[in-house]
Write an enzyme that holds these catalytic residues in place. Structure first.
Site, PDB file in Angstrom:
ATOM      1  N   GLY A  80      -2.720  10.502 -10.347  1.00  0.00           N
ATOM      2  CA  GLY A  80      -1.715  10.469  -9.294  1.00  0.00           C
ATOM      3  C   GLY A  80      -1.718  11.340  -8.612  1.00  0.00           C
ATOM      4  N   ALA A 102      -1.815  13.408  -6.434  1.00  0.00           N
ATOM      5  CA  ALA A 102      -1.873  13.996  -4.816  1.00  0.00           C
ATOM      6  C   ALA A 102      -0.441  12.776  -4.487  1.00  0.00           C
ATOM      7  CB  ALA A 102      -3.516  13.291  -4.047  1.00  0.00           C
ATOM      8  N   GLY A 154       3.473  13.327  -8.143  1.00  0.00           N
ATOM      9  CA  GLY A 154       3.342  14.656  -8.006  1.00  0.00           C
ATOM     10  C   GLY A 154       3.285  15.572  -7.686  1.00  0.00           C
ATOM     11  N   ARG A 192       3.023  -2.164  -6.160  1.00  0.00           N
ATOM     12  CA  ARG A 192       3.066  -4.079  -5.701  1.00  0.00           C
ATOM     13  C   ARG A 192       2.805  -4.040  -4.276  1.00  0.00           C
ATOM     14  NH1 ARG A 192       6.711  -7.850  -8.884  1.00  0.00           N
ATOM     15  NH2 ARG A 192       6.057 -10.232  -8.064  1.00  0.00           N
ATOM     16  N   GLN A 238      -7.710   4.484 -18.805  1.00  0.00           N
ATOM     17  CA  GLN A 238      -7.303   5.637 -19.020  1.00  0.00           C
ATOM     18  C   GLN A 238      -6.648   6.128 -21.119  1.00  0.00           C
ATOM     19  OE1 GLN A 238      -4.560   6.333 -16.286  1.00  0.00           O
ATOM     20  NE2 GLN A 238      -5.654   6.916 -14.857  1.00  0.00           N
ATOM     21  N   GLY A 256       3.760   5.698 -14.189  1.00  0.00           N
ATOM     22  CA  GLY A 256       4.160   4.308 -13.486  1.00  0.00           C
ATOM     23  C   GLY A 256       4.315   3.331 -13.572  1.00  0.00           C
ATOM     24  N   ASN A 257       4.441   1.889 -12.646  1.00  0.00           N
ATOM     25  CA  ASN A 257       5.264   0.912 -13.501  1.00  0.00           C
ATOM     26  C   ASN A 257       4.396  -0.397 -12.513  1.00  0.00           C
ATOM     27  OD1 ASN A 257       8.283   1.338 -13.382  1.00  0.00           O
ATOM     28  ND2 ASN A 257       8.559   1.976 -11.240  1.00  0.00           N
ATOM     29  N   ASP A 259      16.658   6.890 -15.182  1.00  0.00           N
ATOM     30  CA  ASP A 259      18.232   5.933 -15.838  1.00  0.00           C
ATOM     31  C   ASP A 259      18.840   6.918 -16.572  1.00  0.00           C
ATOM     32  OD1 ASP A 259      16.300   3.571 -14.236  1.00  0.00           O
ATOM     33  OD2 ASP A 259      14.937   3.950 -16.461  1.00  0.00           O
ATOM     34  N   ARG A 294      20.746   9.145 -13.979  1.00  0.00           N
ATOM     35  CA  ARG A 294      21.226   8.494 -13.023  1.00  0.00           C
ATOM     36  C   ARG A 294      22.654   8.003 -13.314  1.00  0.00           C
ATOM     37  NH1 ARG A 294      16.354   4.785 -10.969  1.00  0.00           N
ATOM     38  NH2 ARG A 294      15.313   6.302  -8.727  1.00  0.00           N
ATOM     39  N   HIS A 299      12.558  -0.369 -17.921  1.00  0.00           N
ATOM     40  CA  HIS A 299      12.554   0.819 -16.852  1.00  0.00           C
ATOM     41  C   HIS A 299      12.622  -0.511 -16.034  1.00  0.00           C
ATOM     42  CE1 HIS A 299      12.587   3.265 -13.693  1.00  0.00           C
ATOM     43  NE2 HIS A 299      11.575   3.598 -13.006  1.00  0.00           N
TER      44      HIS A 299
HETATM   45  P1  NAI Z   1       1.989   7.212  -5.043  1.00  0.00           P
HETATM   46  O1  NAI Z   1       1.903   5.448  -3.887  1.00  0.00           O
HETATM   47  O2  NAI Z   1       2.759   8.346  -3.998  1.00  0.00           O
HETATM   48  O3  NAI Z   1       0.980   7.872  -5.314  1.00  0.00           O
HETATM   49  C1  NAI Z   1       0.910   7.134  -6.736  1.00  0.00           C
HETATM   50  C2  NAI Z   1      -0.939   7.857  -6.708  1.00  0.00           C
HETATM   51  O4  NAI Z   1      -1.394   6.973  -7.336  1.00  0.00           O
HETATM   52  C3  NAI Z   1      -1.590   7.622  -5.474  1.00  0.00           C
HETATM   53  O5  NAI Z   1      -2.207   9.072  -5.200  1.00  0.00           O
HETATM   54  C4  NAI Z   1      -3.070   7.287  -6.009  1.00  0.00           C
HETATM   55  O6  NAI Z   1      -3.847   7.390  -5.195  1.00  0.00           O
HETATM   56  C5  NAI Z   1      -2.967   7.819  -7.059  1.00  0.00           C
HETATM   57  N1  NAI Z   1      -3.385   6.181  -8.296  1.00  0.00           N
HETATM   58  C6  NAI Z   1      -4.165   5.264  -8.087  1.00  0.00           C
HETATM   59  N2  NAI Z   1      -4.840   4.766  -8.555  1.00  0.00           N
HETATM   60  C7  NAI Z   1      -4.774   5.508  -9.814  1.00  0.00           C
HETATM   61  C8  NAI Z   1      -5.670   6.249 -10.467  1.00  0.00           C
HETATM   62  N3  NAI Z   1      -6.728   4.534 -11.581  1.00  0.00           N
HETATM   63  N4  NAI Z   1      -6.100   7.542 -11.734  1.00  0.00           N
HETATM   64  C9  NAI Z   1      -5.615   7.741 -10.567  1.00  0.00           C
HETATM   65  N5  NAI Z   1      -4.907   8.134  -9.923  1.00  0.00           N
HETATM   66  C10 NAI Z   1      -4.095   6.716  -9.230  1.00  0.00           C
HETATM   67  O7  NAI Z   1       3.685   7.156  -5.640  1.00  0.00           O
HETATM   68  P2  NAI Z   1       4.890   7.989  -6.695  1.00  0.00           P
HETATM   69  O8  NAI Z   1       5.800   7.181  -5.493  1.00  0.00           O
HETATM   70  O9  NAI Z   1       3.823   9.084  -6.688  1.00  0.00           O
HETATM   71  O10 NAI Z   1       5.002   7.067  -7.496  1.00  0.00           O
HETATM   72  C11 NAI Z   1       4.295   6.060  -8.766  1.00  0.00           C
HETATM   73  C12 NAI Z   1       4.318   5.307  -9.786  1.00  0.00           C
HETATM   74  O11 NAI Z   1       6.227   6.028 -10.252  1.00  0.00           O
HETATM   75  C13 NAI Z   1       4.542   4.217  -9.117  1.00  0.00           C
HETATM   76  O12 NAI Z   1       3.982   3.672  -9.675  1.00  0.00           O
HETATM   77  C14 NAI Z   1       6.330   4.448  -8.992  1.00  0.00           C
HETATM   78  O13 NAI Z   1       6.720   2.553  -9.327  1.00  0.00           O
HETATM   79  C15 NAI Z   1       6.754   4.848 -10.611  1.00  0.00           C
HETATM   80  N6  NAI Z   1       8.156   5.049 -10.238  1.00  0.00           N
HETATM   81  C16 NAI Z   1       8.304   5.379 -11.529  1.00  0.00           C
HETATM   82  C17 NAI Z   1       9.360   5.806 -12.349  1.00  0.00           C
HETATM   83  C18 NAI Z   1      10.450   5.489 -13.791  1.00  0.00           C
HETATM   84  O14 NAI Z   1      11.334   6.117 -13.646  1.00  0.00           O
HETATM   85  N7  NAI Z   1       9.582   5.122 -14.176  1.00  0.00           N
HETATM   86  C19 NAI Z   1      10.417   6.144 -11.138  1.00  0.00           C
HETATM   87  C20 NAI Z   1       9.697   6.508  -9.746  1.00  0.00           C
HETATM   88  C21 NAI Z   1       8.828   6.104  -9.237  1.00  0.00           C
END
Ligand code: NAI
Length: 355
Positions: free
Chosen positions: A11, A13, A17, A92, A112, A130-131, A159, A162, A187
């Site tokens: 992820g 991009a 990331g 989602r 993966q 990723g969630n 968390d 925070r 989480h």
């Molecule tokens: P985003 O939507 O900006 O970026 C996600 C990226 O993953 C996109 O560029 C997409 O093309 C890529 N992607 C999707 N499927 C893929 C695959 N099979 N292989 C490689 N790349 C793939 O989302 P963001 O804001 O970067 O968040 C990413 C994840 O982190 C989300 O699931 C979000 O819910 C989660 N998250 C988890 C937190 C935690 O504390 N555990 C806190 C904040 C977000």
């Protein structure tokens, strides 16, 4: 300087990331003496954007950045990986059922996990961001039978951080004057941010947190505030937590690899190491790791616990820290409830044939 370490960010991009890669390349994760080789994994539609990020990484001229490769092939991305940061996930979208979400993510984390199984270095450490992070980690681990399950973890450090910040603000102290916070469970909004063993430094001495802050505040405001902070950030910022999530992922991998006591690794990023070098008593952080049955969490679930690391391959679950019901009534029930949610997610992905 030491041999370069291979770090894969999926992820790459995306929002997290973009914040994460620059922290890693600057040495904030593995320390100022360790060069890094970055592998950026994206889906084909986002490859060009990832290339743009790689161009910016080059433009930053990081002395520690040995190499950057961008790919949409998990076999290439995870070749020789030592630190896998699994950020990319399927969000989602409107009208999507929970089962659809779990299935879509199974389609990402299963392959993966298999690629990690087949191509990673022997000392690989994996953190899933990723969630739904805990269950995605479970799916990845299930597809990597040759990799010890203890190497698959999920991020609850955001968390945890925070919770540290909220307690410090309430007590009117610095984050370095807070210790002993634990995040339990999933989480998700069911998580249990537990202050019953927390300590706060006031006027130079460490005291139980629940003697410094009002227990009613801890039960009624602190717990829901931390558990729902992600939604609050979206509401105020208009976008989900990204830089704080990246920072927490760096903290998680740094503490796992260099040790929770090493916090002072020279990078100056150890503010979330509560009470470092003081008389705070035992210190720990929070991470979702595979349960060994501790605290009545069913063996094999990936659930958040109080943990320490000595820099070895596995986090250690700290014993003797069960939520203290006498200090906050109902707290034990909250731990059981978040674990029940994890079991339900596990059963759902098992039902979908993803485990
Ligand atoms: P985003 O939507 O900006 O970026 C996600 C990226 O993953 C996109 O560029 C997409 O093309 C890529 N992607 C999707 N499927 C893929 C695959 N099979 N292989 C490689 N790349 C793939 O989302 P963001 O804001 O970067 O968040 C990413 C994840 O982190 C989300 O699931 C979000 O819910 C989660 N998250 C988890 C937190 C935690 O504390 N555990 C806190 C904040 C977000």
């Amino acid at each position: 300087s030491r041999a370069p370490r291979t770090v894969t960010v999926t992820g790459a991009a995306g929002n997290i990331g973009y914040a994460l890669l620059f922290r890693i390349a600057a040495g904030g994760m593995l320390g100022p003496d360790t060069p890094v080789r970055l592998r950026l994994l994206e889906i084909p539609a986002a490859l060009r954007a990832a290339e743009g990020t790689a161009m910016e990484l080059a433009d930053a001229a990081f002395p520690l950045l040995a190499d950057v490769e961008v790919t949409d092939d998990p076999a290439v991305a995870f070749d020789g990986v030592q630190h896998a940061m699994l950020v990319g996930a399927r969000p989602r979208t409107k009208g999507m059922e929970r089962g659809d979400l779990l299935e879509a993510n199974g389609g990402i984390f299963g392959p993966q996990g298999r690629a990690i199984n087949d191509h990673a270095a022997d000392d690989v450490r994996v953190v899933v961001v990723g969630n739904p992070a805990n269950t995605n980690a479970l799916i990845a681990a299930a597809h990597a039978p040759d990799v010890p399950a203890e190497r698959f973890t999920a991020l609850t450090r955001l968390d945890h951080n925070r919770a540290v910040a909220q307690l410090a603000a309430r007590a009117g102290v610095a984050v370095t004057d807070v210790a002993g916070v634990t995040i339990w469970g999933n989480h998700s909004a069911t998580q249990f941010p537990d202050l019953t063993h927390a300590r706060v430094r006031v006027d130079g001495g460490w005291r139980p947190a629940l003697e410094v802050v009002d227990p009613a505040w801890a039960a009624e405001e602190f717990v829901p505030r931390v558990a729902k902070r992600g939604a609050e950030i979206i509401e105020v910022r208009g976008a989900s937590s990204a830089a704080s999530a990246a920072s927490a992922a760096v903290d998680h991998m740094r503490d796992w690899t260099l040790g929770t006591d090493a916090g002072a690794d020279g990078t100056g990023t150890d503010a979330a190491q509560p009470g470092a070098g003081t008389d705070a008593g035992p210190r720990w952080t929070s991470a979702a790791v595979v349960s060994d049955g501790s605290y009545e969490v069913p063996e094999g679930l990936i659930s958040s616990f109080p943990v320490t690391s000595d820099g070895g391959a596995a986090w250690r679950i700290v014993p003797g820290l069960a939520p203290d019901e006498s200090l906050l009534p109902g707290t034990g029930g909250r731990l059981a409830a978040t674990v029940a949610e994890l079991e339900a997610e596990r059963d759902a992905v098992r039902g979908l044939g993803l485990l």
